[in-house]
Design a protein around this motif. Structure first.
Motif, PDB file in Angstrom:
ATOM      1  N   ILE A 327     -36.309  25.641  11.160  1.00  0.00           N
ATOM      2  CA  ILE A 327     -34.964  26.048  10.752  1.00  0.00           C
ATOM      3  C   ILE A 327     -34.633  27.396  11.379  1.00  0.00           C
ATOM      4  N   HIS A 328     -33.359  27.761  11.407  1.00  0.00           N
ATOM      5  CA  HIS A 328     -32.943  29.074  11.889  1.00  0.00           C
ATOM      6  C   HIS A 328     -33.016  30.097  10.751  1.00  0.00           C
ATOM      7  N   CYS A 372     -35.279  30.523  15.607  1.00  0.00           N
ATOM      8  CA  CYS A 372     -36.025  29.333  15.215  1.00  0.00           C
ATOM      9  C   CYS A 372     -37.391  29.710  14.653  1.00  0.00           C
ATOM     10  N   TYR A 441     -33.540  21.573   1.613  1.00  0.00           N
ATOM     11  CA  TYR A 441     -33.881  20.985   2.904  1.00  0.00           C
ATOM     12  C   TYR A 441     -35.079  20.044   2.764  1.00  0.00           C
ATOM     13  N   TYR A 469     -28.373  22.918  11.886  1.00  0.00           N
ATOM     14  CA  TYR A 469     -29.027  24.185  11.553  1.00  0.00           C
ATOM     15  C   TYR A 469     -30.545  24.116  11.708  1.00  0.00           C
ATOM     16  N   SER A 470     -31.055  22.913  11.943  1.00  0.00           N
ATOM     17  CA  SER A 470     -32.489  22.730  12.157  1.00  0.00           C
ATOM     18  C   SER A 470     -32.854  23.081  13.598  1.00  0.00           C
ATOM     19  N   CYS A 471     -34.140  23.329  13.821  1.00  0.00           N
ATOM     20  CA  CYS A 471     -34.651  23.531  15.175  1.00  0.00           C
ATOM     21  C   CYS A 471     -35.489  22.340  15.622  1.00  0.00           C
TER      22      CYS A 471
END
Length: 491
Positions: A327-328, A372, A441, A469-471
């Motif tokens: 996630i960021h 990230c 999440y 918004y995920s990496c």
């Protein structure tokens, strides 16, 4: 839980069979020409059906026909199967028809256990493995505390296989940082970890707190955990302001972050927690005997059955750091973290691995941090990495800047940056099969056949892996991995 047993008082006939079978086991173990119990297992494996495949055209799960209307196996069916195993009678195997795969595996595991016990008794080395279970770690013998056998319920089609033999386990433990008031959220987390994974392996559990745990906390957690439980008090120097911190400056920072509505912006305890998880949890003496840990927090969920030893997977495949969600980070919580990291690297270039994962955490060759990181509320990692020279030097450098208190540095970006820079990227592993969730999440395996076979309870629509918004997408691309076929439907 009721165990598979051939030694109950069902009838005089079975008592007689028990004596005969025990003699057969001893004979098997002491004569090379006899059928060994390892051969029995091989015979069993040949009967286990191949995994069913999903229909790629429809995306529907193909439920095996034999499972749709399958009669339930009785205790007598399982006993008959065990009699055949011990007698070496390979004609018929009628009893296997009603047994599920898990019941067959559990039956074989108990036969092995009987054989091993008889062998130990014959050699005068009986270790008391047949002693009663269910006690807390404080009242157990070393053998019970390390690996008390968990045997499936004979009448249940959902019974699980016996625990992995102790010589196959790795030196690993679960680690939980928790407060006494979080007990009832925590025991839900423990319960799901035990149900989905640890009841098959009985790994230990280490609990840490900055105050003494209550007796209620110890009693309830030890009752749920299948392995040994250990309770540690965090030293004051690991949960307090170091001498070099300007307390007024730290207070002003908290006040400003509260005004800016930054999550946990005004929390002192959150900052102590992040600093502790970054630089001190792995120094606790209770972890000295372990090489691996799995971090578990209150309020987490695991939605899928985990039918393999995740610790052993990491060890056998030469991995060091494993995660489930990326996630960021909130940029306002770490405004100077990357600059301090670059300063450290400039002074200590020897710590950066030549096959590092820099392109996961930076989009411009290291000039800036793209935010990230691996979400550290779930991580399975090798403690040797945190104990190593590179990470210790990195943490101490960061700690001296005061950023844990003057800003609000989380342990997740600190861990992630270190793993990305100091490890070859091949040693980082993404567990795509856990079905993990923490608050808002979550991760859910996207393949419908996998979810069916592993009894997953998550909704793939809630999977966060490939959301904006995920990496996760970047991780797959930079690691050179093929995304699951279904990912396009869950962006």
């Amino acid at each position: 839980m009721k165990g598979l047993t051939l030694f109950g008082s069902r009838s005089p006939y079975l008592k007689y069979v028990a004596v005969v079978l025990t003699v057969l086991v001893i004979y098997t173990l002491t004569h090379h020409g006899a059928t060994s119990y390892m051969d029995i297992n091989k015979e069993l494996q040949q009967q286990v059906k191949q995994p069913q495949q999903s229909d790629p055209a429809s995306g529907k799960v193909q439920v095996p026909e034999q499972l749709k209307h399958k009669p339930k196996a009785s205790v007598e069916d399982i006993e008959k199967f065990q009699e055949q195993l011990l007698s070496g009678d390979k004609t018929g195997w009628e009893a296997t028809e009603l047994l599920s795969e898990e019941e067959r595996l559990a039956a074989v595991a108990q036969v092995k256990e009987w054989a091993q016990l008889n062998k130990e008794k014959q050699n005068g080395k009986d270790n008391g493995a047949g002693a009663g279970a269910g006690e807390s770690a404080q009242g157990q013998s070393p053998q019970q505390a390390e690996s008390a056998p968990a045997v499936a319920d004979a009448g249940s089609a959902s019974g699980s296989a016996s625990t992995v033999a102790s010589n196959e386990k790795v030196k690993a433990t679960f680690v939980t940082l928790a407060r006494n008031q979080e007990l009832y959220d925590l025991i839900k987390s423990i319960r799901v970890v035990e149900d989905r994974f640890n009841h098959k392996y009985n790994y230990d559990w280490v609990f840490l707190n900055d105050v003494e745990f209550t007796q209620e906390f110890k009693d309830l957690t030890s009752a749920i955990c299948s392995g040994k439980t250990k309770y540690g008090l965090i030293p004051k120097e690991h949960w307090s302001y170091p001498d070099w911190i300007d307390l007024n400056k730290a207070a002003e920072s908290r006040k400003k972050m509260k005004e800016d509505k930054i999550i946990y912006g005004d929390s002192e305890s959150y900052r102590h927690m992040c600093r502790f998880e970054s630089g001190f949890f792995w120094r606790n003496p209770l972890l000295d005997e372990y090489e691996w840990y799995w971090r578990v927090e209150p309020g987490i969920e695991i939605h899928c059955d985990l039918n393999y030893d995740l610790f052993k997977y990491m060890q056998d495949n030469d991995k060091v750091y494993g995660f489930t969600i990326s996630i960021h980070e909130f940029e306002k919580t770490i405004p100077t973290l990357w600059q301090h990291t670059k300063d450290f690297i400039e002074k200590n270039p020897q710590y950066v691995d030549k096959d590092n994962f820099l392109d996961f955490i930076s989009d411009d060759g290291g000039k800036t941090y793209n935010l990230c990181h691996f979400w550290s509320n779930f991580e399975i990692a090798n403690l040797k990495f945190w104990r190593g020279e590179a990470y210790k030097a990195y943490f101490e450098y960061l700690d001296a800047t005061g950023g844990f208190f003057y800003e609000r540095w989380g342990d997740a970006p600190v861990h992630s940056i270190a793993a990305a820079l100091f490890l070859p990227k091949s040693k980082i592993h993404y567990f795509e099969d856990v079905g993990y969730r923490h608050h808002v999440y979550g991760q859910c395996p996207l393949n419908p056949q996998y979810r069916y076979e592993h009894k997953c309870s998550c909704n793939p629509k809630d999977d966060f892996t490939f959301r904006g918004y995920s990496c996760g997408k970047k991780y797959y691309e930079k690691m050179g991995l093929t995304k699951p076929a279904e990912w396009v439907n869950y962006q």
